[in-house]
Scaffold this motif. Structure first.
Motif, PDB file in Angstrom:
ATOM      1  N   GLY A   8      21.875 -23.133 -19.156  1.00  0.00           N
ATOM      2  CA  GLY A   8      21.642 -23.935 -17.958  1.00  0.00           C
ATOM      3  C   GLY A   8      21.180 -25.356 -18.191  1.00  0.00           C
ATOM      4  O   GLY A   8      20.967 -26.102 -17.238  1.00  0.00           O
ATOM      5  N   GLY A   9      21.021 -25.774 -19.434  1.00  0.00           N
ATOM      6  CA  GLY A   9      20.619 -27.150 -19.677  1.00  0.00           C
ATOM      7  C   GLY A   9      21.722 -28.120 -19.307  1.00  0.00           C
ATOM      8  O   GLY A   9      22.842 -27.735 -18.987  1.00  0.00           O
ATOM      9  N   LEU A  18      17.683 -28.909 -11.950  1.00  0.00           N
ATOM     10  CA  LEU A  18      18.412 -28.054 -12.885  1.00  0.00           C
ATOM     11  C   LEU A  18      17.769 -26.681 -12.864  1.00  0.00           C
ATOM     12  O   LEU A  18      16.572 -26.555 -12.591  1.00  0.00           O
ATOM     13  N   ARG A  19      18.575 -25.674 -13.188  1.00  0.00           N
ATOM     14  CA  ARG A  19      18.051 -24.321 -13.284  1.00  0.00           C
ATOM     15  C   ARG A  19      18.370 -23.772 -14.680  1.00  0.00           C
ATOM     16  O   ARG A  19      19.535 -23.746 -15.092  1.00  0.00           O
ATOM     17  N   LEU A  20      17.324 -23.356 -15.366  1.00  0.00           N
ATOM     18  CA  LEU A  20      17.483 -22.739 -16.679  1.00  0.00           C
ATOM     19  C   LEU A  20      17.354 -21.230 -16.536  1.00  0.00           C
ATOM     20  O   LEU A  20      16.554 -20.746 -15.734  1.00  0.00           O
ATOM     21  N   SER A  21      18.119 -20.522 -17.342  1.00  0.00           N
ATOM     22  CA  SER A  21      18.041 -19.070 -17.337  1.00  0.00           C
ATOM     23  C   SER A  21      17.801 -18.559 -18.748  1.00  0.00           C
ATOM     24  O   SER A  21      18.176 -19.204 -19.727  1.00  0.00           O
ATOM     25  N   CYS A  22      17.182 -17.385 -18.826  1.00  0.00           N
ATOM     26  CA  CYS A  22      16.896 -16.767 -20.118  1.00  0.00           C
ATOM     27  C   CYS A  22      17.147 -15.278 -20.003  1.00  0.00           C
ATOM     28  O   CYS A  22      16.725 -14.638 -19.026  1.00  0.00           O
ATOM     29  N   VAL A  23      17.826 -14.745 -21.000  1.00  0.00           N
ATOM     30  CA  VAL A  23      18.072 -13.305 -21.060  1.00  0.00           C
ATOM     31  C   VAL A  23      17.565 -12.786 -22.392  1.00  0.00           C
ATOM     32  O   VAL A  23      17.883 -13.344 -23.443  1.00  0.00           O
TER      33      VAL A  23
END
Length: 126
Positions: A8-9, A18-23
């Motif tokens: 998402g960067g 901006l929206r960052l995501s982490c899995v």
């Protein structure tokens, strides 16, 4: 094996979002706290935001309070950081981390987390 992957960067103008995501995968992350740290060129890595294992408690750096929002997904191994009103000083590599901090204070510390992603670049232009 534990894996943490961010996405998402990107590049955005000041004032944008901006929206960052982490899995996280490979272990039982329902009991893990998750956090974002960032590092700007020539600067030390700094804490940005964290959420405890349940998602019920959140922690923010003073510089991002009121502008960033961290949340966990329904499956608990996912986490997002919604960033608004971005400033040029928010520029940096944002890294997702997962771990089991021992105390409230540990949620703010690099050493509170055992697993790290490779990072995603966020660039805010003025």
């Amino acid at each position: 094996q534990v894996h943490v992957v961010e996405s998402g960067g990107g590049m955005v103008q000041a004032g944008g979002s901006l929206r960052l995501s982490c899995v996280a995968s490979g272990s039982s992350f329902s009991a893990y706290a998750m956090a974002w740290f960032r590092q700007a060129p020539g600067k030390e890595r700094e804490f940005v935001a964290a959420t405890d294992w349940s998602g019920g408690s959140t922690y923010y750096a003073e510089s991002v309070k009121g502008r960033f929002n961290i949340s966990r997904g329904n499956t608990r191994n996912t986490m997002s950081l919604q960033m608004s009103l971005l400033l040029p000083e928010d520029t940096g590599v944002y890294s997702c981390a997962a771990g089991r901090p021992w105390s409230t204070e540990d949620h703010y510390r690099y050493g509170g987390y055992s697993y790290w992603g490779q990072g995603t670049q966020v660039t805010v232009s003025s």
